[in-house]
Write a protein that holds these residues in place. Structure first.
Motif, PDB file in Angstrom:
ATOM      1  N   PHE A 129       0.834  -1.213   0.000  1.00 44.06           N
ATOM      2  CA  PHE A 129       0.000   0.000   0.000  1.00 44.06           C
ATOM      3  C   PHE A 129       0.867   1.261   0.000  1.00 44.06           C
ATOM      4  O   PHE A 129       0.688   2.176  -0.808  1.00 44.06           O
ATOM      5  CB  PHE A 129      -0.900  -0.071   1.244  1.00 44.06           C
ATOM      6  N   ASN A 143       3.054   1.793  -3.215  1.00 46.24           N
ATOM      7  CA  ASN A 143       2.233   2.263  -4.326  1.00 46.24           C
ATOM      8  C   ASN A 143       1.995   3.767  -4.219  1.00 46.24           C
ATOM      9  O   ASN A 143       2.148   4.504  -5.192  1.00 46.24           O
ATOM     10  CB  ASN A 143       0.911   1.498  -4.331  1.00 46.24           C
ATOM     11  N   GLN A 146      -1.217  -7.461  -4.667  1.00 43.94           N
ATOM     12  CA  GLN A 146      -1.158  -7.281  -6.123  1.00 43.94           C
ATOM     13  C   GLN A 146      -2.047  -6.127  -6.574  1.00 43.94           C
ATOM     14  O   GLN A 146      -1.702  -5.409  -7.510  1.00 43.94           O
ATOM     15  CB  GLN A 146      -1.575  -8.576  -6.822  1.00 43.94           C
ATOM     16  N   THR A 147      -3.176  -5.956  -5.913  1.00 42.20           N
ATOM     17  CA  THR A 147      -4.056  -4.840  -6.258  1.00 42.20           C
ATOM     18  C   THR A 147      -3.310  -3.513  -6.088  1.00 42.20           C
ATOM     19  O   THR A 147      -3.507  -2.573  -6.851  1.00 42.20           O
ATOM     20  CB  THR A 147      -5.326  -4.858  -5.372  1.00 42.20           C
ATOM     21  N   TRP A 148      -2.432  -3.468  -5.095  1.00 44.04           N
ATOM     22  CA  TRP A 148      -1.628  -2.259  -4.885  1.00 44.04           C
ATOM     23  C   TRP A 148      -0.317  -2.302  -5.686  1.00 44.04           C
ATOM     24  O   TRP A 148       0.574  -1.482  -5.465  1.00 44.04           O
ATOM     25  CB  TRP A 148      -1.341  -2.067  -3.396  1.00 44.04           C
ATOM     26  N   GLY A 149      -0.203  -3.309  -6.565  1.00 45.36           N
ATOM     27  CA  GLY A 149       0.927  -3.301  -7.498  1.00 45.36           C
ATOM     28  C   GLY A 149       2.191  -4.000  -7.020  1.00 45.36           C
ATOM     29  O   GLY A 149       3.232  -3.910  -7.670  1.00 45.36           O
ATOM     30  N   MET A 197      -4.549  -8.774  -2.447  1.00 45.16           N
ATOM     31  CA  MET A 197      -4.553  -7.411  -1.903  1.00 45.16           C
ATOM     32  C   MET A 197      -3.244  -6.703  -2.269  1.00 45.16           C
ATOM     33  O   MET A 197      -3.244  -5.572  -2.753  1.00 45.16           O
ATOM     34  CB  MET A 197      -4.690  -7.543  -0.387  1.00 45.16           C
TER      35      MET A 197
END
Lengths: 463, 463
Positions: free
Chosen positions: B145, B148, B174-177, B172
């Motif tokens: 988090f 990112n 991966q959603t934030w890269g 989670m």
């Protein structure tokens, strides 16, 4: 630096709910009995307790929130109003984007606002046990949470596709002491009939409602009732606390009014919650664009007719005047399980007929794209349902930029997506596709609806 | 009715971190090089950026929080202080129970407090990429988090047992890269060695730290650094914002001081965060009982000696003066993955040696029982780590009842359990057992530690 959060003290929580029925330009169409005749209230009394029925048919503008309900709501309310400063910066928009953060409730969405109220009224009426259905699991969790606090038994029929995608929702409900069963199930006649005809069905809210209603009706002791998480007037009423708080908080943010108000819609409750207090202002002359956003996989408001239809697949509920795709319609298993409903709240439907709201439909790929932009700017991971509102807020912020206008955009952040990460995984690995309900399926669905004898088209709308 | 929540405005967020090193009665023992010789700072500089090393060795009492860090922290901070009125009522205790709610951060725990700070200092120092380990996933999510938002690449080695139990944590991140890899992995020499010796190991924080450190050290461009989510002085420093806010909020609640302060401990960061500002008061004469709670499966503070030991299994880190079960110790796969660490923050260890804090150990069944009581009264579902603090708060509230004393109890609600429901499922279905690390395993572990040439016992403590 500008503020991120606008907080109310507990003492400033709204003490009355707002009832849009008091202000709609035309009176609401009444619900009808399944055969199309005027509704016998006794039938409703086997489904809902008397004090809830009273609220359902009330046209009183303001309804007091009982003190004991307020005490439970203050476990997490007033909910914060936040400003999406990082998203604004990312979009380089002159718009100011505010969102009412309903994800801060213990169950993670706006649903406990009405779950607590419904459990309380049922308990007060002497009811011992509630049954319900749930789509994505937000509503089932909320009712499990509320029944535990109020002291009622609770059984939840969860739509099979969501039950399989989100097993942890079941554990959540069990942690709060509720039973959770995949629907269609063999517990009910309605469930068994569906399983016979469609053994591999992903299920739908319409099917799960049939099961929950049948379960409540078949309790010989007459101490069970059914509880619905959306659609009905009293549910929408309980959710207006969202918009009423947001109004107070926009004042704290020194905003005169929102220019655009947005909510996702499945049955209509979070949308109504954030929007109805502003629909009231619009009726009284304010210029506000109010947008319910539905999935293209279940385009009830944008493609369905305004007609009398059942709320459930088996036809156990009264006939409701609403936009509908037909009560036999089973939507594709998109990830926004909470938006997979064939019908629409009668109050939201009526507001659409009156031209007070401007419905829009988005596909799930666009919504997940928006959700990831959100997670990477504002930091939180939204529910797939909520991502529909976010996609629209982003579009409106871009439009404000194109027009060079400092618009104030308000939307309802209806829930977090921490229980829905399987959908994000599919999206991030490219396994998710946009789904637009094809024209011929809409035609089939509406033909089926037309053939259904009790259904009738009302005044306006497609058919 | 009494208030549930004590909120601070954004402008009232603390603007300095508190450094306990400035106030400890005896000076801290210095870290040593792996061979036991005085530490060459150049070695640390390949692991951490210079500005972080400066904080690590600082004995300055108050350290300014940079404005840009504050701006990101206000995405969710100040965090609410809540009063557990429903739990008090359930326990019929005269105690007033307050909890600092760190679950409201986007990553769901206290971890982003330091993740944001560390990412910011690394970026400022010209670093492009961070590596780290994570146990339960709270820390990895937090760093993903933060990286990112700040604009850094991020790779997370996640302890295998948690990676398998909580696949959604990966999504989670991966959603934030960020990248998330199960540890031990084949990406590093350390990982490959462990896999060779123990192919079916559940992994441990010690192993994952080795992998993350090796990964950072092996970046030829010298633009990667390692980031640790607990244990070190600078991490604990960044977390003191928790206790500093809580102090202001207890004043709002009209409490003079807490009588008991509680936090769960794995590496020590959330405990230090909530407790150190009160340890300061205790050093200056206030009567406060301060309790770190660890799992009986990994009883570092209650059973380990105070000795020099490595922070990781492979011996890549400096030797730290701390309570430890030996760096080769791999704890049982209990659900509180964040508490599965063989060592303990040197600052927390030193506070224990000085008698400023009173460690306690609880087993996971007692903790889940307490977590379910919590969920059924206060409504929210805590992380398994947090449930250790709750179990202790409940014990202390019962004790206050037995003594008839109106004690003020404060604990850190370090994170929510929405990603950890698999553990609840096991508990609710009776599949979870209490685990106390048996005496002979402790003896084995300490023998191994004694034989390790660089380790030496310090001053006091068991051996």
């Amino acid at each position: 630096m500008p503020k991120h959060k606008f907080l109310l003290e507990e003492k400033d929580i709204p003490r009355k709910w707002y009832n849009l029925a008091a202000d709609l330009p035309s009176p609401m169409q009444p619900p009808l009995a399944p055969d199309g005749s005027p509704l016998n209230p006794a039938m409703l009394e086997r489904i809902f307790p008397g004090n809830i029925i009273e609220q359902e048919i009330s046209t009183q503008r303001w309804i007091d929130i009982p003190e004991e309900i307020l005490e439970i709501l203050t476990l997490w309310r007033p909910a914060p109003l936040r400003r999406a400063l990082a998203l604004e910066k990312y979009l380089k928009t002159p718009a100011r984007i505010y969102y009412k953060d309903e994800s801060t409730s213990p169950a993670g969405s706006h649903k406990p606002n009405t779950a607590v109220a419904q459990a309380w009224y049922n308990k007060k009426f002497g009811i011992k046990r509630l049954t319900t259905e749930t789509g994505a699991g937000q509503w089932g969790s909320a009712l499990a949470f509320a029944c535990n606090l109020i002291g009622l038994q609770c059984r939840v029929y969860m739509v099979r596709i969501s039950f399989d995608q989100k097993p942890m929702r079941k554990t959540m409900m069990q942690t709060w002491g509720a039973e959770c069963i995949a629907s269609p199930s063999t517990h009910t006649h309605a469930g068994r009939e569906v399983l016979k005809a469609m053994p591999h069905t992903p299920g739908s809210l319409g099917i799960a409602i049939s099961e929950a209603v049948e379960d409540a009706l078949s309790d010989k002791s007459n101490k069970s009732r059914y509880s619905l998480g959306s659609v009905l007037n009293h549910v929408l009423l309980h959710q207006t606390i969202i918009g009423l708080e947001a109004k107070k908080q926009l004042k704290l943010a020194k905003e005169k009014k929102p220019d655009v108000v947005i909510g996702c819609v499945g049955g209509g409750s979070n949308f109504a919650g954030v929007a109805f207090p502003f629909v009231c202002d619009k009726i009284h002359g304010e210029k506000i664009q109010i947008i319910p956003v539905e999935p293209t996989a279940c385009p009830t408001l944008t493609k369905g007719p305004f007609a009398y239809d059942f709320g459930d697949i088996a036809g156990l509920t009264p006939l409701l005047p609403m936009y509908t795709l037909g009560h036999k319609f089973v939507p594709e298993p998109i990830h926004a399980g909470g938006l997979r409903y064939h019908g629409m709240a009668p109050l939201v439907s009526q507001a659409a007929v009156e031209g007070l709201i401007s419905p829009r439909a988005y596909d799930q790929v666009k919504c997940y794209e928006s959700a990831v932009i959100w997670a990477k700017t504002e930091g939180t991971i939204p529910a797939p349902e909520t991502s529909h509102a976010i996609a629209c807020a982003i579009d409106e912020a871009k439009k404000a930029k194109a027009e060079g206008k400092q618009k104030v955009i308000l939307f309802c952040y209806s829930g977090h997506g921490l229980m829905d990460l399987a959908g994000y995984d599919k999206f991030l690995t490219g396994k998710l596709s946009a789904y637009h309900l094809p024209g011929h399926k809409i035609q089939d669905s509406l033909c089926a609806l037309k053939k259904f004898p009790a259904a009738k088209k009302i005044k306006t709308g497609r058919w």
